[in-house]
Design an enzyme around this catalytic site. Structure first.
Site, PDB file in Angstrom:
ATOM      1  CE  LYS A 129      -3.809   1.830   2.879  1.00 57.75           C
ATOM      2  NZ  LYS A 129      -4.565   1.561   4.125  1.00 57.75           N
ATOM      3  CB  SER A 204      -7.571   3.475   2.980  1.00 59.94           C
ATOM      4  OG  SER A 204      -6.846   2.823   4.011  1.00 59.94           O
ATOM      5  CB  SER A 228      -8.210   0.423   5.733  1.00 60.34           C
ATOM      6  OG  SER A 228      -8.906   1.635   5.888  1.00 60.34           O
TER       7      SER A 228
END
Length: 527
Positions: A129, A204, A228
């Site tokens: 990420k 996210s 997330s």
């Protein structure tokens, strides 16, 4: 009774207003073609092995790491123009590191077991990420003001994966400042769901979920403070694990969590195959892995299973879709038939206050009495302070550097008051109830989200639905998101497996069983 009537009225008002805005949005939104909604199927068989299997094949010289890494590079180049999941690659460096891994295998004199002990993921590619530090890669977290920020070192979990021999391919998209369930920002654009590109991949860690589900990666790293990891895993039909807090280091991320939020933020693995979850968790936890019983054998027939089908009817959160309720019922039936256990259905009334509890605790001060840094300050990056009302006016004119969800959160902060004693009491009662139910041998089934993956921007009209995942960050419990098939529309379904603190091995073992029972991840190019 008065409270119930007030909640009903507020719920009616909220749903009426949101329904009107949603209808208006549908009328005004530009029509998109669905011609690109399907990805090409996976054709290279190397992309169909788990990370554990790939590592074994590389150690046994059945395949070279260079072949594996090149196969994933080819797949990323094939699908990323359709899903926009990877935002910066390091393909040349990855191929060089793969060649070095092959050299180590060739020169190893201690045998396969010695190599496995020293470098358990030698030659296996992974993705990260973008909010994590990965040396030489951007670390903007979707902020235009941080577009030039490049990581000079690795976040501890990333460094541990590299030390285990894994090879990073690049970094993936996330929502602006990691605080929304759609991975969209003005720096990298919008990431799409590989099962249907008109739908969201979650957030996210949505770039991770999307690239993994599409076959462009096999294992990945994400973070979770309200869902997330689990939401992208759910929307993309893969596995994701939010560990017990305090086990995996959260350093090396932007934005940094406050002292209080460190108790809620978790770094964890996402992957296509359940068998990769436990070894990944063991690696990224480092020495803290000893706090968990990851080496313990789990006999699922000796566990106690519970099912909670919904939150009890929060006025702020959508009802759970019938398809998801039915999927959870099928999981219950399968566990009872396979294991000879009795899954007890529960109602836990305090769950209907999940969003209020999450919001109250996220904004609470730490032991030093200081509140967390305002979201509007985080939005500024290294620039001037952001004024939410002014930013909203700019957004209406198409001039804002920020997304509507980020602006909305900053606006909500302006009117947020101190948590009520009632909400804090509900939190304490829920904590006690869950600890009582789960103990050290209980696993709870609970929806991950009220709906399957929504279309792009539609979560703006149901902003509190993440409460189904966020509540377990506040409770500090380990949770594994497990895929359980596809819905009528061809989008993934799933559910959360929740256990007591430091009982991560129970949900990981249950996920392995459900993968065998419900087939786990499925190639989006063939559904």
């Amino acid at each position: 009774m008065a409270l119930t009537r007030l909640e009903w009225f507020l719920s009616w008002v909220l749903r009426t207003v949101m329904g009107f805005l949603f209808t208006l949005f549908q009328l005004l939104a530009p029509r998109r073609s669905d011609g690109s909604s399907r990805l090409p199927p996976i054709t290279n068989p190397l992309l169909m092995f788990s990370g554990v299997q790939l590592a074994q094949k590389i150690r046994r010289k059945e395949v070279m790491s260079v072949e594996v890494v090149q196969a994933y590079i080819d797949r990323i180049q094939e699908v990323n123009p359709l899903i926009n999941a990877m935002v910066k690659d390091r393909f040349s460096a990855a191929l060089q590191e793969a060649a070095e891994a092959d050299r180590l295998v060739k020169e190893e004199t201690g045998g396969e077991e010695a190599l496995q002990h020293r470098l358990p993921l030698l030659g296996v590619p992974f993705t990260v990420k973008e909010s994590f530090n990965l040396q030489g890669m951007p670390n903007s977290t979707g902020l235009l003001s941080r577009r030039g920020v490049v990581s000079e070192c690795d976040a501890p979990p990333v460094a541990l994966l590299k030390r285990a021999g894994a090879i990073p391919l690049g970094v993936t998209n996330c929502s602006e400042l990691c605080m929304w369930l759609e991975s969209h920002n003005h720096l990298y654009g919008i990431t799409k769901n590989p099962y249907n590109t008109e739908h969201i991949p979650g957030g996210s860690s949505g770039g991770e979920g999307s690239i993994l589900a599409s076959g462009g990666s096999v294992i990945g790293v994400g973070s979770d403070i309200g869902g997330s990891i689990r939401l992208p895993a759910f929307f993309n039909g893969i596995f994701g694990h939010k560990p017990t807090p305090g086990v995996v280091c959260n350093e090396g991320q932007y934005p940094p969590a406050s002292e209080q939020q460190q108790h809620f933020l978790c770094t964890g693995p996402l992957c296509r195959y359940a068998e990769d979850l436990l070894p990944l968790l063991r690696i990224i936890a480092g020495p803290n892995a000893e706090k968990l019983s990851l080496s313990s054998e789990v006999d699922l027939r000796n566990l106690r299973f519970f099912s909670v089908p919904h939150d009890g009817g929060s006025p702020l959160v959508s009802p759970v879709a019938e398809q998801l309720l039915q999927a959870q019922r099928e999981v219950v039936e399968r566990l009872e038939a396979d294991l000879g256990v009795k899954v007890e259905q529960l109602r836990i009334p305090q769950l209907r206050y999940s969003f209020q509890i999450w919001g109250a605790l996220m904004g609470a001060p730490g032991r030093d009495g200081k509140p967390p840094k305002a979201f509007a300050e985080l939005m500024a990056g290294d620039g001037k302070k952001v004024w939410p009302v002014w930013e909203l006016a700019k957004w209406i004119l198409g001039l804002s550097a920020h997304t509507m969800p980020a602006i909305g959160l900053a606006l909500m902060e302006m009117v947020q008051g101190s948590p009520s004693q009632f909400v804090l009491q509900q939190k304490e009662e829920l904590q006690s109830r869950l600890e009582e139910v789960l103990g050290t041998d209980g696993v709870l089934l609970y929806p991950t989200h009220p709906h399957i993956a929504p279309k792009h921007h539609h979560p703006l009209f149901t902003p509190f639905n993440f409460a189904y995942t966020g509540i377990f960050n506040i409770m500090g419990l380990p949770v594994t998101q497990c895929p359980v098939g596809l819905c009528r529309e061809g989008l993934p379904m799933g559910l959360q497996l929740v256990a007591g603190k430091r009982q991560d091995h129970l949900t990981l073992a249950t996920a392995l069983h459900l993968e065998r029972a419900f087939r786990g991840w499925r190639d989006p190019g063939t559904v």
